[in-house]
Design a protein around this motif. Structure first.
Motif, mmCIF file in Angstrom:
data_model
loop_
_atom_site.group_PDB
_atom_site.id
_atom_site.type_symbol
_atom_site.label_atom_id
_atom_site.label_comp_id
_atom_site.label_asym_id
_atom_site.label_seq_id
_atom_site.Cartn_x
_atom_site.Cartn_y
_atom_site.Cartn_z
ATOM 1 N N ASP A 141 0.483 56.066 8.916
ATOM 2 C CA ASP A 141 0.980 56.524 10.408
ATOM 3 C C ASP A 141 2.649 56.099 10.366
ATOM 4 N N PRO A 142 3.554 57.038 10.655
ATOM 5 C CA PRO A 142 4.915 56.796 10.752
ATOM 6 C C PRO A 142 5.431 55.814 11.940
ATOM 7 N N ARG A 143 4.543 55.692 13.067
ATOM 8 C CA ARG A 143 4.822 54.776 14.071
ATOM 9 C C ARG A 143 4.712 53.454 13.736
ATOM 10 N N TRP A 144 4.380 53.109 12.449
ATOM 11 C CA TRP A 144 4.328 51.560 12.210
ATOM 12 C C TRP A 144 5.566 51.074 12.105
ATOM 13 N N MET A 145 6.607 52.151 11.973
ATOM 14 C CA MET A 145 8.081 51.746 11.522
ATOM 15 C C MET A 145 8.815 52.034 12.906
ATOM 16 N N GLN A 146 8.337 52.146 14.012
ATOM 17 C CA GLN A 146 9.190 52.456 15.337
ATOM 18 C C GLN A 146 8.993 51.442 16.174
ATOM 19 N N HIS A 147 10.033 50.850 16.758
ATOM 20 C CA HIS A 147 9.879 49.646 17.646
ATOM 21 C C HIS A 147 9.274 49.976 19.064
ATOM 22 N N GLU A 148 9.255 51.292 19.354
ATOM 23 C CA GLU A 148 8.869 51.614 20.786
ATOM 24 C C GLU A 148 7.207 51.303 20.991
ATOM 25 N N TYR A 149 6.753 51.191 19.698
ATOM 26 C CA TYR A 149 5.100 50.981 19.987
ATOM 27 C C TYR A 149 4.822 49.486 19.761
ATOM 28 N N ALA A 150 5.939 48.604 19.651
ATOM 29 C CA ALA A 150 5.460 47.115 19.461
ATOM 30 C C ALA A 150 5.382 46.370 20.819
ATOM 31 N N SER A 151 4.382 45.726 21.132
ATOM 32 C CA SER A 151 4.233 44.885 22.155
ATOM 33 C C SER A 151 5.133 43.726 22.460
ATOM 34 N N PRO A 152 5.565 43.542 23.675
ATOM 35 C CA PRO A 152 6.522 42.554 23.723
ATOM 36 C C PRO A 152 6.011 41.347 23.756
ATOM 37 N N THR A 153 6.975 40.263 23.274
ATOM 38 C CA THR A 153 6.132 38.707 23.074
ATOM 39 C C THR A 153 6.385 38.034 24.718
ATOM 40 N N ARG A 154 5.231 37.618 25.110
ATOM 41 C CA ARG A 154 5.456 36.902 26.303
ATOM 42 C C ARG A 154 5.860 35.429 26.055
ATOM 43 N N LEU A 155 6.979 34.761 26.981
ATOM 44 C CA LEU A 155 7.342 33.744 26.799
ATOM 45 C C LEU A 155 7.443 32.958 27.865
ATOM 46 N N LEU A 156 7.041 31.599 27.893
ATOM 47 C CA LEU A 156 6.940 30.502 28.909
ATOM 48 C C LEU A 156 7.993 29.716 28.801
ATOM 49 N N PHE A 157 8.896 29.548 30.059
ATOM 50 C CA PHE A 157 9.718 28.612 30.119
ATOM 51 C C PHE A 157 9.529 27.615 30.953
ATOM 52 N N LEU A 158 9.761 26.296 30.777
ATOM 53 C CA LEU A 158 9.577 25.149 31.698
ATOM 54 C C LEU A 158 10.632 24.294 31.787
ATOM 55 N N ASP A 159 11.108 24.135 33.268
ATOM 56 C CA ASP A 159 12.408 23.316 33.293
ATOM 57 C C ASP A 159 12.054 22.327 34.257
ATOM 58 N N TRP A 215 8.527 35.590 30.951
ATOM 59 C CA TRP A 215 9.205 36.734 30.438
ATOM 60 C C TRP A 215 8.484 37.567 29.409
ATOM 61 N N ASP A 216 8.538 38.769 29.460
ATOM 62 C CA ASP A 216 8.160 39.526 28.322
ATOM 63 C C ASP A 216 9.525 40.085 27.470
ATOM 64 N N ALA A 217 9.537 39.968 26.271
ATOM 65 C CA ALA A 217 10.800 40.006 25.690
ATOM 66 C C ALA A 217 10.547 40.685 24.127
ATOM 67 N N SER A 218 11.475 41.592 23.770
ATOM 68 C CA SER A 218 11.464 42.472 22.706
ATOM 69 C C SER A 218 12.605 42.626 22.020
ATOM 70 N N GLU A 219 12.816 42.620 20.640
ATOM 71 C CA GLU A 219 14.000 43.031 20.317
ATOM 72 C C GLU A 219 13.953 44.228 19.705
ATOM 73 N N ARG A 220 15.188 44.989 19.300
ATOM 74 C CA ARG A 220 15.205 46.149 18.718
ATOM 75 C C ARG A 220 14.521 46.496 17.408
ATOM 76 N N GLU A 221 14.682 45.288 16.694
ATOM 77 C CA GLU A 221 13.965 45.413 15.308
ATOM 78 C C GLU A 221 12.424 45.143 15.240
ATOM 79 N N ASP A 222 12.123 44.601 16.560
ATOM 80 C CA ASP A 222 10.607 44.490 16.447
ATOM 81 C C ASP A 222 9.656 45.729 15.883
#
Length: 118
Positions: free
Chosen positions: A100-118, A77-84
């Motif tokens: 650059d003011p975009r440093w403080m905008q979450h829209e420009y943050a890349s999501p975190t890729r997460l791996l889950f094994l069950d 999954w790719d996941a990101s939180e609003r505060e990222d």
């Protein structure tokens, strides 16, 4: 993908460009289950996949792949939180300057890729 089926694209008022729809969703299993049934279900509220991805509403999530083999299930999954906020790599990729003011905008943050094994 739910956004493709039900999302309504919007036009950005500032740029005039069409934006992809974003959905906010959560999934919870309902009803009573035995301990064995709970262990057998990857979406049970005791699983990491449920705690990190499917239950929280504040997480923007996109399923990349799910593969079930004879011995395990693999979910990515790719996941990101609003505060990222954007990482250094995001800033370099997007050409941000130091002030650059975009440093403080979450829209420009890349999501975190997460791996889950069950």
């Amino acid at each position: 993908e739910i956004e493709r089926l039900f999302g309504v694209p919007r036009v950005n008022a500032e740029t005039g460009e069409e934006e992809e729809p974003v959905s906010v969703w959560s999934h919870e299993l309902r009803g009573f289950r035995t301990d064995e049934e709970r262990r057998a279900n990857v979406y049970d509220d005791n699983s990491d996949l449920s705690n990190w991805i499917t239950s929280p509403l504040e997480v923007t999530k996109k399923q990349i792949v799910t593969v079930k083999t004879e011995i395990q299930q693999i979910d990515i999954w790719d996941a990101s939180e609003r505060e990222d906020l954007p990482s250094y790599e995001d800033g370099v990729r997007l050409g941000f300057g130091p002030d650059d003011p975009r440093w403080m905008q979450h829209e420009y943050a890349s999501p975190t890729r997460l791996l889950f094994l069950d």
